[in-house]
Design an enzyme around this catalytic site. Structure first.
Site, PDB file in Angstrom:
ATOM      1  N   LYS A  54       0.222   3.892  -2.642  1.00 36.67           N
ATOM      2  CA  LYS A  54      -0.716   5.019  -2.528  1.00 36.67           C
ATOM      3  C   LYS A  54      -0.005   6.358  -2.341  1.00 36.67           C
ATOM      4  O   LYS A  54      -0.646   7.407  -2.466  1.00 36.67           O
ATOM      5  CB  LYS A  54      -1.695   4.760  -1.392  1.00 36.67           C
ATOM      6  CG  LYS A  54      -2.602   3.553  -1.621  1.00 36.67           C
ATOM      7  CD  LYS A  54      -3.627   3.402  -0.515  1.00 36.67           C
ATOM      8  CE  LYS A  54      -4.544   2.216  -0.755  1.00 36.67           C
ATOM      9  NZ  LYS A  54      -3.988   0.948  -0.275  1.00 36.67           N
ATOM     10  N   SER A 102      -5.971   3.832   4.441  1.00 38.50           N
ATOM     11  CA  SER A 102      -5.432   3.091   3.309  1.00 38.50           C
ATOM     12  C   SER A 102      -6.525   2.422   2.484  1.00 38.50           C
ATOM     13  O   SER A 102      -6.383   1.294   2.011  1.00 38.50           O
ATOM     14  CB  SER A 102      -4.423   2.030   3.796  1.00 38.50           C
ATOM     15  OG  SER A 102      -3.683   1.509   2.728  1.00 38.50           O
ATOM     16  N   SER A 119       0.802  -1.235   0.000  1.00 37.45           N
ATOM     17  CA  SER A 119       0.000   0.000   0.000  1.00 37.45           C
ATOM     18  C   SER A 119       0.832   1.282   0.000  1.00 37.45           C
ATOM     19  O   SER A 119       0.259   2.377  -0.098  1.00 37.45           O
ATOM     20  CB  SER A 119      -0.948   0.010   1.206  1.00 37.45           C
ATOM     21  OG  SER A 119      -2.102  -0.744   0.931  1.00 37.45           O
TER      22      SER A 119
END
Length: 391
Positions: free
Chosen positions: A69, A126, A66
């Protein structure tokens, strides 16, 4: 024969004497690497100068999970800066965005949510669904947004990163490195308001409604390490535990990246050790803040003759604690091929920071406001004013 034996003994003595030195050098390198002993890869750099303070396998290609991102957030912040996206604008959630698995804020197909709240969903919780919803708003589809992500990778001159999605969910040929993630984070932190989101430990979406959702930051260091105000965690079975963190203390901002830690405890400990190392050993001398006026651009064919040229980011010099900064100088180089109109954010020059003859850093300069071409009326008015002065 005696001479040969004597020479052999002397050579053995010299060889033996060199062994402790080699072992000492190796030990020194290992002690430095121990800063991130719980990670497969790590890096520590100062944000303003981009100077590397520590690294361990920093160019090893690994799944970023993640932390992907960070690039998603960067492209969103760019759109906000340009004005093509507004924080209070509402975005309609598609079925595809709502169907995303993994970490999510449980968006429903057809639901409308503001850009501001979707940013919270990405930066704090997230949310994969929030990431796809924003990607579709910016580029029309996640696929097109991913193309923009990889285009930005090239603009930043990164050679070891390739994205296949906006979320970091497992995908073939989706990879990055600790170094590349740090550079993307460095770019994101030009938009200082991003930490208004990434520093929040807990918040709510749809507050007071039946489907109220509690956001809790996946980066626990924002609560437990003073000065940490971002940026993004990551985890998949393949990537293990990852974190790109940033912290500011005494005016110095650093970025620490850890990839491939076996547990959250090891990940957080590795980042904390690197931050301690940076703040104990180094200090910065702030030269300019983002938006500070550096010089004035005079353009006779622009609607405004005088236009402020500003720093596009925070600009500092980095020193070991206690070092002198008296020899630091700055130099401005403006581009010679400027064409009107010039949009806010366009590169119009460079600020060069030097220590004597040594170049320490180069930062882009931009214009404070968009510079439009002068109208026919404005040009006529100036011509008449020149005639009056001439008379």
């Amino acid at each position: 024969m005696k001479k040969i034996v004597l020479l052999s003994i002397m050579l053995l003595c010299v060889f033996a004497m060199t062994l402790p030195v080699a072992a000492e050098e190796k030990s020194s390198d290992n002690s430095k690497a121990n800063l991130a002993k719980g990670a497969d890869s790590a890096i520590l750099l100062e944000r303003d100068t981009g100077k590397l303070l520590f690294d361990k396998n920093a160019h090893e290609k690994l799944p970023p999970a993640s932390m992907t991102k960070i690039m998603t957030l960067l492209l969103i912040m760019e759109q906000l800066e340009k004005g093509s996206l507004k924080l209070d604008e509402t975005v309609r959630v598609s079925e595809r965005a709502a169907s995303m698995g993994g970490s999510q804020i449980f968006l429903e197909a057809g639901e409308e949510m503001t850009v501001n709240d979707l940013l919270k969903g990405i930066a704090i919780a997230s949310g994969n669904d929030a990431s796809v919803a924003m990607a579709e708003r910016v580029a029309g589809s996640e696929e097109e947004f991913v193309s923009l992500m990889n285009k930005k990778v090239k603009e930043l001159k990164l050679k070891d990163t390739k994205f296949q999605n906006t979320t970091g969910l497992p995908a073939d040929d989706h990879y990055s490195t600790a170094y590349d993630m740090a550079i993307i984070a460095k770019e994101l932190l030009k938009y200082e308001s991003i930490t208004n989101y990434t520093s929040v430990y807990e918040d709510y979406l749809r507050k007071g409604q039946e489907n109220e959702f509690w956001l809790v930051n996946t980066n626990k260091l924002v609560r437990f390490y003073p000065g940490v105000d971002g940026l993004k965690t990551g985890f998949t079975n393949e990537a293990k535990y990852c974190l790109t963190a940033t912290a500011e203390k005494d005016g110095m901002r650093v970025i620490a990246v850890v990839m491939g830690a076996k547990t959250t405890k090891e990940r957080n400990a590795s980042v904390s050790e690197m931050l301690d190392y940076a703040f104990n050993k180094f200090q910065t001398n702030k030269l300019f803040k983002k938006g500070d006026v550096i010089t004035t651009l005079r353009l006779t064919k622009a609607e405004k003759k005088k236009n402020d040229v500003v720093a596009s980011e925070s600009i500092s010099t980095l020193h070991a604690k206690g070092d002198s900064v008296d020899s630091i100088t700055t130099e401005v180089k403006m581009k010679q091929d400027l064409v009107l109109p010039i949009k806010k954010g366009d590169h119009v020059g460079t600020l060069i920071v030097k220590d004597g003859d040594k170049v320490l850093s180069e930062s882009q300069l931009t214009v404070k406001d968009t510079i439009e071409k002068a109208s026919y009326y404005t040009l006529m008015k100036r011509s008449l004013q020149k005639l009056v002065k001439f008379d």
